[in-house]
Design a protein around this motif. Structure first.
Motif, PDB file in Angstrom:
ATOM      1  N   TYR A  23     -65.561  11.179  42.849  1.00 13.50           N
ATOM      2  CA  TYR A  23     -66.267  10.950  41.588  1.00 13.50           C
ATOM      3  C   TYR A  23     -65.302  10.879  40.402  1.00 13.50           C
ATOM      4  O   TYR A  23     -65.732  10.792  39.257  1.00 13.50           O
TER       5      TYR A  23
ATOM      6  N   ASP B 223     -65.766  15.036  47.940  1.00 14.00           N
ATOM      7  CA  ASP B 223     -67.012  14.632  47.286  1.00 14.00           C
ATOM      8  C   ASP B 223     -67.570  15.748  46.402  1.00 14.00           C
ATOM      9  O   ASP B 223     -68.468  15.515  45.608  1.00 14.00           O
TER      10      ASP B 223
ATOM     11  N   ARG C  52     -66.810   3.452  43.753  1.00 11.17           N
ATOM     12  CA  ARG C  52     -66.920   4.128  42.464  1.00 11.17           C
ATOM     13  C   ARG C  52     -65.631   3.936  41.678  1.00 11.17           C
ATOM     14  O   ARG C  52     -64.538   4.136  42.218  1.00 11.17           O
TER      15      ARG C  52
ATOM     16  N   THR D 153     -63.964   5.342  38.091  1.00  7.23           N
ATOM     17  CA  THR D 153     -64.196   6.393  37.094  1.00  7.23           C
ATOM     18  C   THR D 153     -63.028   6.476  36.120  1.00  7.23           C
ATOM     19  O   THR D 153     -61.867   6.480  36.527  1.00  7.23           O
TER      20      THR D 153
ATOM     21  N   ARG E 295     -68.407   6.519  34.688  1.00  5.89           N
ATOM     22  CA  ARG E 295     -68.296   5.985  36.044  1.00  5.89           C
ATOM     23  C   ARG E 295     -69.097   4.693  36.167  1.00  5.89           C
ATOM     24  O   ARG E 295     -70.196   4.555  35.638  1.00  5.89           O
TER      25      ARG E 295
ATOM     26  N   ASP F 175     -70.310  12.002  33.098  1.00  2.00           N
ATOM     27  CA  ASP F 175     -70.261  13.382  33.588  1.00  2.00           C
ATOM     28  C   ASP F 175     -69.624  14.277  32.532  1.00  2.00           C
ATOM     29  O   ASP F 175     -68.845  13.821  31.693  1.00  2.00           O
TER      30      ASP F 175
ATOM     31  N   ARG G 111     -73.410  16.032  36.563  1.00  2.00           N
ATOM     32  CA  ARG G 111     -73.139  14.657  36.947  1.00  2.00           C
ATOM     33  C   ARG G 111     -74.273  13.764  36.463  1.00  2.00           C
ATOM     34  O   ARG G 111     -75.435  14.146  36.502  1.00  2.00           O
ATOM     35  N   ASP G 112     -73.918  12.564  36.077  1.00  2.00           N
ATOM     36  CA  ASP G 112     -74.912  11.601  35.572  1.00  2.00           C
ATOM     37  C   ASP G 112     -75.664  12.195  34.389  1.00  2.00           C
ATOM     38  O   ASP G 112     -76.890  12.222  34.344  1.00  2.00           O
TER      39      ASP G 112
ATOM     40  N   TYR H 210     -76.972   9.537  40.441  1.00  2.00           N
ATOM     41  CA  TYR H 210     -76.023  10.543  40.899  1.00  2.00           C
ATOM     42  C   TYR H 210     -76.306  11.912  40.284  1.00  2.00           C
ATOM     43  O   TYR H 210     -75.445  12.787  40.281  1.00  2.00           O
TER      44      TYR H 210
END
Length: 721
Positions: A39, A46, A70, A72, A86, A112, A132-133, A140
Motif C-alpha cells: 500500500y 500487505d 497499486r 502510491t 494511491r 491514507d 486507509r482510504d 480499501y
C-alpha cells in the motif's frame, strides 16, 4: 499485463525521473528506514506496522499481485504523521452490490493517514493509529491500531501486532472492543460507494475487529525478510474472481538496490506471487554529492581607518560609469543583473534582478560582496533593492563594517540579517547626488521540447503529449511585459474523449480535450501585463489577452504584503471568455464569466505555509480553496489542497469535490548548481468542473514573498555561500 505495467508507471511520472541519490553510507535499520508495503506505507507486505519514515521523506511505491496494481505517493508530513495518495487498478473488479459493469478494469483513488501515537522507548513498543482510504470510494477502507517493537543492537528484528477494522477486521473477526464506549461501534454501516471522494466518518473504527501481525528480519545491510498474518479476506475481490485467498500467511523479501530504490517479492495468500518497487528520497538531501556553484567574490576588507576616507572621487565625472561597469563585470560572473546604481559619498543603492539563485539570501550575500570590491572606501552603507517584473519588492540595508566583520563569523549569517534593515523600497529615497541606469536585456526567447500529462481519468489512467514549443518575452520597462508561447504537438493521446459521466455544470474544464483534438499548432497563452507599486506594502498586476489554454480576457490583482510580515492578503478579479476549440484557440465562444477570489496567505511556522482563497469559480460556483504546503529551504514544496463550493457532491460528480497534491521540485536539487527552474506537478484524483479556477501567469504572491524578511531568514545560512 499492459494495463498493470502502465498503471505502475504513473507514480514515477508524477514525481519525475531522478538519478539515484548519492550514497551516504548511512546505516539503514528497520526502525530508521522502514519497509514500504504493498500500500506504499510503512509496513510488512500487505499489513501495516507502527514505523514511520524519516521526517520529510517522499516515497513512491508500485506493487502488483493477483490482477491488482497499486501506485502510491507517500510523504512524511511531520515526524509522527505519514500521508499518502494511491491510485489502484483491479482487472474484473466490480465494487458495490449494484455495480452494472462486469469484467471492467476498475480504477480507484484513495488517501491514507498514519499517526505514530506513542514512540518506542526502552521496552515499550511504538504504537500507531491509521486509516486507509480516508477520502475515496472506500474500496480499501480499513482502520488499525498497531504496535511494533525492535530488537537487537542494530534493530535487526521487528515484531508487530495490531487490531484492525473494515478490510482489516475480516478474518476471525470478533465483536468490536470499542463497543464498551458506545454500542454504535459494534456495527459498520453498509458502504455506499456513491460518487466517491468523501470522508466516510460513519465507517471509521466500526464493525467487527480482527488481529493481524508479523515479523521482519534484516538479514544483511540490503536484504530483509518478512512474514505476516493478514486479517484481510479480500471478500469483494474473491466474489468477483479477482483472486482467491487460501492462507492468512504472506512471505516476502526486499532487496535495497540503492539508497533510494528497494525491490520486493512476495508469496501471498497461499497461491500467488507479488512484486513491488519503492523509491524514497529526502528533499533536504540533494541528489549530487557536492555543491558545484562557482566560489563567490570574497569580501574585500578596507584598510584600517586612520583618518577620514577620501571622498574626492565624487567630483570625478566618469566615476559613476566606472563603478557601474565594475559591478556589471562581477555581476556577470554571479549571474546577477544590475538595474541601476545610485550613490553618494557614504551610501550606495543598487537595484538588482536575481536571475539565477533559487535562494534569495544567496543572491543578497553575493551582491553585498561585490559592493565591497567595487565601492570607494568612503561608502559605508550598502543597500540592495530586489526588482521583480519591474517592481521594487524589498530593500536590504547593511553597513559595510558589519559585512567585513561577519563573513568569517560562526554566526555571521544570522547576525548579518539581525543587524540588517529590511524595508519596503517605497519607504526610503535613493541618494540624489549620482544615479545611473544600466541597460537591460529586453527580449528573451526559447525553443525546445515540452511534455504535458493528464492523470487519473476514470477510463484511462495516463494521457500525455510530447511536442515542440517556442516562447518569447519582451520587457518594455516600467513594469510592462508582453509574453506568449506557441506549441506544436508531435505525439500523444490528450485528444481522446474523457469518461466524465454526469455533469450538472458548464463544461469549463471537462471539455479541455477538444482543444487538443482540433489543433495541430496552438497559442498556449499570449498576454500583455503591467506590474506596479500603488503604495507601500501594496502590489498590483493587470493582465490582458489569451490568459491560458482555455480562456481569454482580463485579470487584475492587488496584494498587500508587508516586507517584514509572513501574512499577506490578496484580491483578484477576472472577466474571461472561453476560447474556441479550433484555429489555434484564437476565437472566442459565447461562454463568459466574471470570477475572482480574496486570498489570505499566512505562515504556520516550522516551514508550513497556508493559503485560503474564497470567491467565485469558472462554473459560477461560490466557495473556498484551502491549501497547505511544507516548504524546504532548498526550494522543494510538497502540499495539498481541497476546494468546497455550493455545488453539491452529486452535481459535482465523481470525486465529490476538487482536491489534490502539489509538488514543486527545483532543478538545482538534481544538478547541484543554483538555478530558478522549478518543475511543478499537481496530482489531482479527478479534474471536473466544480471548483475550477483560472490559471494566470505572474500571480503576485509567488513573485514577492521570496524577498521578505521571513523568507530571507529561513535561508540565512546561504548568505555567505
Amino acid at each position: 499485463m499492459l494495463r498493470p505495467l502502465a498503471l505502475a508507471s504513473i507514480t514515477l511520472v508524477v514525481v519525475g525521473t531522478h538519478p539515484a541519490v548519492a550514497q551516504t553510507n548511512e546505516t539503514r535499520t528497520l526502525a530508521s528506514h522502514p519497509t514500504l508495503n504493498y500500500y506504499g506505507m510503512p509496513g510488512l507486505i500487505d499489513m501495516p506496522t507502527a514505523d514511520v519514515m524519516p521526517d520529510g521523506t517522499l516515497g513512491v511505491t508500485a506493487s502488483y499481485f493477483a490482477n491488482q496494481t497499486r501506485g502510491t505517493l507517500s510523504f512524511q508530513l511531520l515526524p509522527r504523521v505519514t500521508g499518502s495518495f494511491r491510485y489502484a487498478g483491479m482487472d474484473g473488479f466490480r465494487p458495490g452490490p449494484d455495480n452494472p459493469r462486469p469484467g471492467v478494469f476498475y480504477y480507484d483513488r484513495s488517501f491514507d493517514i498514519h499517526w505514530l501515537a506513542i514512540e518506542e522507548e526502552s521496552w515499550w513498543p511504538a504504537v500507531a493509529i491509521g486509516i486507509r482510504d480516508l477520502a475515496g470510494t472506500g474500496v480499501y477502507g480499513g482502520e488499525y491500531v498497531v504496535a511494533t517493537r525492535h530488537f537487537g543492537a542494530q534493530d535487526q528484528l521487528a515484531m508487530s501486532l495490531g487490531i484492525g477494522w473494515g478490510r482489516l477486521g475480516q478474518r476471525s473477526g470478533f465483536t468490536n472492543p470499542l463497543g464498551v464506549l458506545d454500542s454504535r461501534f459494534e456495527t459498520r454501516p453498509t458502504l455506499d460507494f456513491g460518487v466517491g471522494g468523501t470522508f466516510s466518518f460513519d465507517q471509521f473504527f466500526r464493525g467487527d475487529a480482527a488481529f493481524f501481525g508479523g515479523i521482519e528480519w534484516q538479514a544483511t545491510d540490503r536484504l530483509r525478510f518478512q512474514v505476516e498474518y493478514s486479517s484481510d479476506l479480500y471478500l469483494e475481490e474473491v466474489a468477483d474472481d479477482v483472486l482467491t485467498v487460501e492462507s492468512p500467511l504472506n512471505f516476502g523479501a526486499t532487496y535495497q538496490l540503492s539508497d533510494s530504490a528497494t525491490l520486493g517479492a512476495s508469496y501471498l495468500y497461499g497461491n500467488t506471487f507479488g512484486i513491488s518497487l519503492s523509491l524514497t528520497l529526502d528533499p533536504r538531501r540533494p541528489s549530487t554529492n557536492s555543491f558545484i556553484d562557482a566560489a563567490p567574490q570574497p569580501v574585500v576588507v578596507r584598510p584600517p581607518q586612520t583618518a577620514a576616507y577620501d571622498t574626492t572621487w565624487v567630483s570625478q565625472p566618469d566615476a559613476p560609469v566606472i563603478l557601474r561597469d565594475n559591478i556589471n563585470r562581477l555581476f556577470d560572473e554571479n549571474d546577477l543583473r544590475l538595474v541601476s546604481l545610485a550613490l553618494d559619498s557614504r551610501r550606495a543603492v543598487i537595484r538588482v534582478q536575481n536571475t539565477r539563485f533559487d535562494a534569495e539570501s544567496m543572491a543578497l550575500g553575493r551582491a553585498m560582496r561585490v559592493l565591497t570590491a567595487t565601492m570607494p572606501n568612503s561608502v559605508d552603507v550598502f543597500e540592495v533593492v530586489f526588482v521583480v517584473e519591474g517592481m521594487d519588492v524589498s530593500r536590504v540595508r547593511m553597513t559595510r563594517s558589519d559585512i567585513e566583520a561577519l563573513e568569517q563569523d560562526v554566526d555571521g549569517a544570522a547576525l548579518a540579517l539581525e543587524r540588517a534593515v529590511i524595508e519596503d523600497p517605497l519607504a526610503s529615497d535613493d541618494p540624489e547626488l549620482i544615479q545611473i541606469l544600466n541597460p537591460t536585456q529586453r527580449l528573451t526567447w526559447d525553443i525546445g521540447p515540452y511534455i504535458r500529462s493528464s492523470l487519473f481519468d476514470p477510463s484511462s489512467p495516463f494521457r500525455g503529449e510530447l511536442g515542440v514549443q517556442a516562447s518569447a518575452r519582451y520587457a518594455f520597462g516600467g513594469g510592462f511585459v508582453a509574453e506568449g508561447r506557441l506549441r506544436a504537438p508531435l505525439i500523444g493521446n490528450l485528444d481522446e474523449p474523457r469518461s466524465i459521466g454526469f455533469t450538472a455544470l458548464p463544461p469549463v474544464r471537462t471539455d479541455g480535450y477538444l482543444y487538443d483534438r482540433e489543433n495541430d499548432i496552438y497559442l498556449d497563452y499570449g498576454t500583455v501585463s503591467h506590474y506596479g507599486r500603488p503604495a507601500r506594502n501594496l502590489y498590483s498586476r493587470l493582465t490582458l489577452g489569451y490568459l491560458e489554454r482555455m480562456y481569454a480576457g482580463v485579470s487584475g490583482e492587488l496584494l498587500w504584503q508587508p516586507v517584514n510580515s509572513d501574512i499577506g492578503v490578496g484580491l483578484e478579479v477576472n472577466h474571461v471568455w472561453q476560447r474556441a476549440f479550433e484555429d489555434g484557440g484564437l476565437g472566442l465562444q459565447d461562454y463568459n464569466i466574471t470570477t475572482g477570489h480574496a486570498s489570505l496567505y499566512f505562515d504556520l511556522g516550522n516551514r508550513f505555509e497556508a493559503q485560503v482563497d474564497a470567491g467565485r469559480y469558472l462554473a459560477g460556483d461560490w466557495g473556498a480553496t484551502f491549501s497547505l504546503e511544507r516548504v524546504f529551504d532548498n526550494g522543494w514544496r510538497v502540499g495539498a489542497f481541497a476546494t468546497f463550493t455550493d455545488v453539491s457532491f452529486e452535481d459535482f460528480g465523481e470525486g465529490s469535490f476538487d482536491k489534490g497534491i502539489t509538488l514543486d521540485v527545483p532543478l538545482s536539487w538534481f544538478t547541484g548548481n543554483s538555478g530558478r527552474t522549478v518543475q511543478s506537478a499537481t496530482v489531482r484524483p479527478v479534474q471536473r468542473d466544480g471548483g475550477a479556477r483560472l490559471s494566470v501567469n505572474g500571480r503576485l504572491h509567488g513573485l514577492v514573498t521570496d524577498y521578505t524578511r521571513p523568507e530571507l531568514e529561513d535561508t540565512q545560512g546561504l548568505i555567505w555561500r
